[in-house]
Design a protein around this motif. Structure first.
Motif, PDB file in Angstrom:
ATOM      1  N   ASP A   1      53.296  28.487 -36.858  1.00 14.91           N
ATOM      2  CA  ASP A   1      52.250  29.498 -36.804  1.00 14.91           C
ATOM      3  C   ASP A   1      51.574  29.467 -35.434  1.00 14.91           C
ATOM      4  OD1 ASP A   1      50.617  27.258 -36.848  1.00 14.91           O
ATOM      5  OD2 ASP A   1      49.953  27.548 -38.916  1.00 14.91           O
ATOM      6  N   ALA A   2      50.570  30.349 -35.244  1.00 16.19           N
ATOM      7  CA  ALA A   2      49.931  30.485 -33.938  1.00 16.19           C
ATOM      8  C   ALA A   2      49.304  29.176 -33.471  1.00 16.19           C
ATOM      9  CB  ALA A   2      48.872  31.588 -33.994  1.00 16.19           C
ATOM     10  N   ARG A   3      48.642  28.472 -34.367  1.00 17.60           N
ATOM     11  CA  ARG A   3      47.994  27.221 -33.983  1.00 17.60           C
ATOM     12  C   ARG A   3      49.018  26.197 -33.540  1.00 17.60           C
ATOM     13  NH1 ARG A   3      47.428  22.595 -36.562  1.00 17.60           N
ATOM     14  NH2 ARG A   3      48.234  23.493 -38.503  1.00 17.60           N
ATOM     15  N   ARG A   4      50.113  26.072 -34.281  1.00 16.72           N
ATOM     16  CA  ARG A   4      51.159  25.118 -33.914  1.00 16.72           C
ATOM     17  C   ARG A   4      51.869  25.535 -32.634  1.00 16.72           C
ATOM     18  NH1 ARG A   4      54.352  23.066 -39.313  1.00 16.72           N
ATOM     19  NH2 ARG A   4      52.705  21.677 -40.085  1.00 16.72           N
ATOM     20  N   MET A   5      52.042  26.845 -32.430  1.00 15.49           N
ATOM     21  CA  MET A   5      52.711  27.309 -31.218  1.00 15.49           C
ATOM     22  C   MET A   5      51.871  26.989 -29.989  1.00 15.49           C
ATOM     23  SD  MET A   5      55.690  28.780 -30.901  1.00 15.49           S
ATOM     24  CE  MET A   5      56.536  28.747 -29.332  1.00 15.49           C
ATOM     25  N   ARG A   6      50.547  27.151 -30.098  1.00 15.49           N
ATOM     26  CA  ARG A   6      49.673  26.797 -28.978  1.00 15.49           C
ATOM     27  C   ARG A   6      49.794  25.316 -28.649  1.00 15.49           C
ATOM     28  NH1 ARG A   6      45.962  30.279 -31.480  1.00 15.49           N
ATOM     29  NH2 ARG A   6      44.941  28.528 -32.524  1.00 15.49           N
ATOM     30  N   ARG A   7      49.780  24.493 -29.704  1.00  9.04           N
ATOM     31  CA  ARG A   7      49.882  23.045 -29.504  1.00  9.04           C
ATOM     32  C   ARG A   7      51.218  22.673 -28.867  1.00  9.04           C
ATOM     33  NH1 ARG A   7      49.471  18.545 -34.350  1.00  9.04           N
ATOM     34  NH2 ARG A   7      49.317  16.701 -33.022  1.00  9.04           N
ATOM     35  N   LEU A   8      52.278  23.334 -29.318  1.00 13.20           N
ATOM     36  CA  LEU A   8      53.607  23.056 -28.792  1.00 13.20           C
ATOM     37  C   LEU A   8      53.718  23.491 -27.333  1.00 13.20           C
ATOM     38  CD1 LEU A   8      56.410  21.972 -29.530  1.00 13.20           C
ATOM     39  CD2 LEU A   8      57.035  24.297 -30.226  1.00 13.20           C
ATOM     40  N   ASP A   9      53.179  24.660 -26.995  1.00 14.79           N
ATOM     41  CA  ASP A   9      53.205  25.133 -25.607  1.00 14.79           C
ATOM     42  C   ASP A   9      52.481  24.166 -24.685  1.00 14.79           C
ATOM     43  OD1 ASP A   9      54.690  27.372 -26.127  1.00 14.79           O
ATOM     44  OD2 ASP A   9      53.001  28.764 -26.160  1.00 14.79           O
TER      45      ASP A   9
ATOM     46  N   GLY B   1      59.494  16.206 -16.802  1.00 15.22           N
ATOM     47  CA  GLY B   1      60.309  15.100 -17.301  1.00 15.22           C
ATOM     48  C   GLY B   1      61.177  15.550 -18.466  1.00 15.22           C
ATOM     49  N   PRO B   2      61.899  14.609 -19.071  1.00 18.56           N
ATOM     50  CA  PRO B   2      62.757  14.968 -20.201  1.00 18.56           C
ATOM     51  C   PRO B   2      61.942  15.256 -21.455  1.00 18.56           C
ATOM     52  CG  PRO B   2      62.767  12.601 -19.859  1.00 18.56           C
ATOM     53  CD  PRO B   2      61.994  13.176 -18.712  1.00 18.56           C
ATOM     54  N   LEU B   3      62.326  16.288 -22.161  1.00 22.21           N
ATOM     55  CA  LEU B   3      61.685  16.648 -23.429  1.00 22.21           C
ATOM     56  C   LEU B   3      62.792  16.915 -24.440  1.00 22.21           C
ATOM     57  CD1 LEU B   3      58.861  19.108 -22.303  1.00 22.21           C
ATOM     58  CD2 LEU B   3      58.523  16.904 -23.409  1.00 22.21           C
ATOM     59  N   GLY B   4      62.655  16.333 -25.615  1.00 19.49           N
ATOM     60  CA  GLY B   4      63.680  16.514 -26.631  1.00 19.49           C
ATOM     61  C   GLY B   4      63.145  17.217 -27.860  1.00 19.49           C
ATOM     62  N   VAL B   5      64.065  17.743 -28.666  1.00 16.40           N
ATOM     63  CA  VAL B   5      63.692  18.440 -29.886  1.00 16.40           C
ATOM     64  C   VAL B   5      62.966  17.500 -30.850  1.00 16.40           C
ATOM     65  CG1 VAL B   5      64.589  19.635 -31.919  1.00 16.40           C
ATOM     66  CG2 VAL B   5      65.565  20.121 -29.665  1.00 16.40           C
ATOM     67  N   GLN B   6      63.410  16.246 -30.913  1.00 16.58           N
ATOM     68  CA  GLN B   6      62.771  15.306 -31.825  1.00 16.58           C
ATOM     69  C   GLN B   6      61.294  15.112 -31.474  1.00 16.58           C
ATOM     70  OE1 GLN B   6      64.265  13.581 -34.698  1.00 16.58           O
ATOM     71  NE2 GLN B   6      62.026  13.603 -34.946  1.00 16.58           N
ATOM     72  N   ALA B   7      60.991  15.040 -30.173  1.00 21.33           N
ATOM     73  CA  ALA B   7      59.598  14.877 -29.754  1.00 21.33           C
ATOM     74  C   ALA B   7      58.760  16.092 -30.155  1.00 21.33           C
ATOM     75  CB  ALA B   7      59.525  14.658 -28.244  1.00 21.33           C
ATOM     76  N   MET B   8      59.342  17.285 -30.052  1.00 19.32           N
ATOM     77  CA  MET B   8      58.630  18.497 -30.460  1.00 19.32           C
ATOM     78  C   MET B   8      58.380  18.491 -31.961  1.00 19.32           C
ATOM     79  SD  MET B   8      60.573  21.475 -28.274  1.00 19.32           S
ATOM     80  CE  MET B   8      61.442  21.057 -26.771  1.00 19.32           C
TER      81      MET B   8
ATOM     82  N   HIS C   1      65.716  24.342 -27.722  1.00 20.60           N
ATOM     83  CA  HIS C   1      66.271  24.013 -26.409  1.00 20.60           C
ATOM     84  C   HIS C   1      66.215  25.217 -25.481  1.00 20.60           C
ATOM     85  CE1 HIS C   1      68.795  22.200 -23.351  1.00 20.60           C
ATOM     86  NE2 HIS C   1      69.575  23.269 -23.392  1.00 20.60           N
ATOM     87  N   ARG C   2      66.591  26.372 -25.973  1.00 15.60           N
ATOM     88  CA  ARG C   2      66.548  27.577 -25.128  1.00 15.60           C
ATOM     89  C   ARG C   2      65.113  27.903 -24.732  1.00 15.60           C
ATOM     90  NH1 ARG C   2      69.999  32.162 -24.339  1.00 15.60           N
ATOM     91  NH2 ARG C   2      68.786  33.924 -23.554  1.00 15.60           N
ATOM     92  N   TYR C   3      64.186  27.725 -25.658  1.00 13.07           N
ATOM     93  CA  TYR C   3      62.787  27.984 -25.347  1.00 13.07           C
ATOM     94  C   TYR C   3      62.292  27.029 -24.262  1.00 13.07           C
ATOM     95  CZ  TYR C   3      57.780  28.757 -25.989  1.00 13.07           C
ATOM     96  OH  TYR C   3      56.443  29.050 -25.780  1.00 13.07           O
ATOM     97  N   LEU C   4      62.694  25.772 -24.347  1.00 12.47           N
ATOM     98  CA  LEU C   4      62.302  24.785 -23.349  1.00 12.47           C
ATOM     99  C   LEU C   4      62.807  25.200 -21.960  1.00 12.47           C
ATOM    100  CD1 LEU C   4      61.149  22.059 -22.459  1.00 12.47           C
ATOM    101  CD2 LEU C   4      63.274  20.991 -23.258  1.00 12.47           C
ATOM    102  N   ILE C   5      64.051  25.645 -21.885  1.00 13.76           N
ATOM    103  CA  ILE C   5      64.587  26.100 -20.602  1.00 13.76           C
ATOM    104  C   ILE C   5      63.811  27.318 -20.102  1.00 13.76           C
ATOM    105  CG2 ILE C   5      66.608  27.026 -19.411  1.00 13.76           C
ATOM    106  CD1 ILE C   5      66.783  24.058 -20.096  1.00 13.76           C
TER     107      ILE C   5
END
Length: 271
Positions: free
Chosen positions: A166-174, A183-190, A214-218
């Motif tokens: 949701d919007a709150r989680r997306m803000r936190r993730l961004d 640095g390196p970021l992995g799906v598990q960390a997200m 992964h595509r979003y991270l790129i």
């Protein structure tokens, strides 16, 4: 939404890239760069919008009630003719706007945003790449018509997944991604950040944004690189390092795959 304004009032700082615009037959297609904006207008023509990245701000669409908005990445939006729009954002986000100028009304009677549509995503990516390349011979009219067909109110929309992004989680993730792009970021960390299993996180993220984590991270790495390229003294190799790419060549490959243009060529078009 940013892309819905026929005249966008841009505040300082200036946009990182110029507005790119093509007129083809009854269509106007514009790519608006990420920049702070504030605007109010009554839509004189129906407008289709597509958010390439998250956007946050305040808006009132067809209402006097001003409220916070969160635009999800790859979200399709629509504003019908005659709709009163107020929208502002401190950062904005790269946005595609498509208008039909011959007076014909597009399908759909209600304003909406954040609609995830796989076909619309493919079309928007093609249009962005062509606009960035300065192409003049692509199928602009066909693309405009095909994108307009995606706004039909009768299209089926999937119900949100329980525990989706949701919007709150997306803000936190961004915020988490942007803080760690060098640095390196992995799906598990997200997934751990949001308290979800990796498998569930990947499904929920795809449902929410229409793309893989992964595509979003790129895409976030590319977006940061585009912002840093605004500084004419910054070397591309240093920018690649600061954005988490393994090399300048890796960054160039990501640019060509995502946007159909190299960082060097894109930089040449900066004001």
């Amino acid at each position: 939404m940013q892309t819905m304004s026929p005249t966008k009032s841009v505040l300082n700082p200036p946009p990182t890239e110029p507005v790119r615009r093509v007129e083809a037959g009854p269509w106007i297609l514009e790519l608006l760069p990420a920049s702070r904006y504030a605007t109010r207008y009554v839509a004189e023509a129906s407008a289709i919008g597509f958010a390439f990245a998250s956007q946050r701000g305040l808006h009132a669409i067809g209402s006097d009630r001003v409220q916070p908005f969160d635009a999800v990445p790859n979200g399709l939006a629509f504003v019908p003719v005659g709709c009163d729009v107020l929208s502002e954002s401190p950062t904005g986000g790269e946005y595609l706007r498509v208008l039909r100028t011959d007076g014909l009304t597009l399908k759909g009677e209600r304003a909406f945003n954040n609609r995830i549509d796989a076909r619309a995503i493919v079309l928007a990516m093609k249009i962005r790449a062509a606009l960035l390349q300065g192409s003049t011979e692509d199928d602009w009219e066909g693309w405009g018509l095909a994108l307009a067909e995606r706004i039909d109110d009768k299209q089926r929309r999937d119900a949100p997944l329980h525990g989706s992004i949701d919007a709150r989680r997306m803000r936190r993730l961004d915020e988490f991604i942007d803080a760690g792009l060098d640095g390196p970021l992995g799906v598990q960390a997200m997934a751990d950040l949001l308290g979800l299993s990796e498998g569930y996180f990947m499904r929920a993220f795809k449902h929410t944004t229409g793309q893989s984590p992964h595509r979003y991270l790129i895409d976030r790495r590319v977006a940061k690189a585009r912002a840093l390229m605004r500084d004419p003294t910054a070397r591309l190799a240093a920018i690649a390092h600061d954005c988490g790419f393994s090399s300048q060549a890796h960054m160039a490959t990501a640019f060509r795959l995502r946007m159909g243009i190299s960082p060097a060529k894109l930089r040449q078009a900066l004001p």
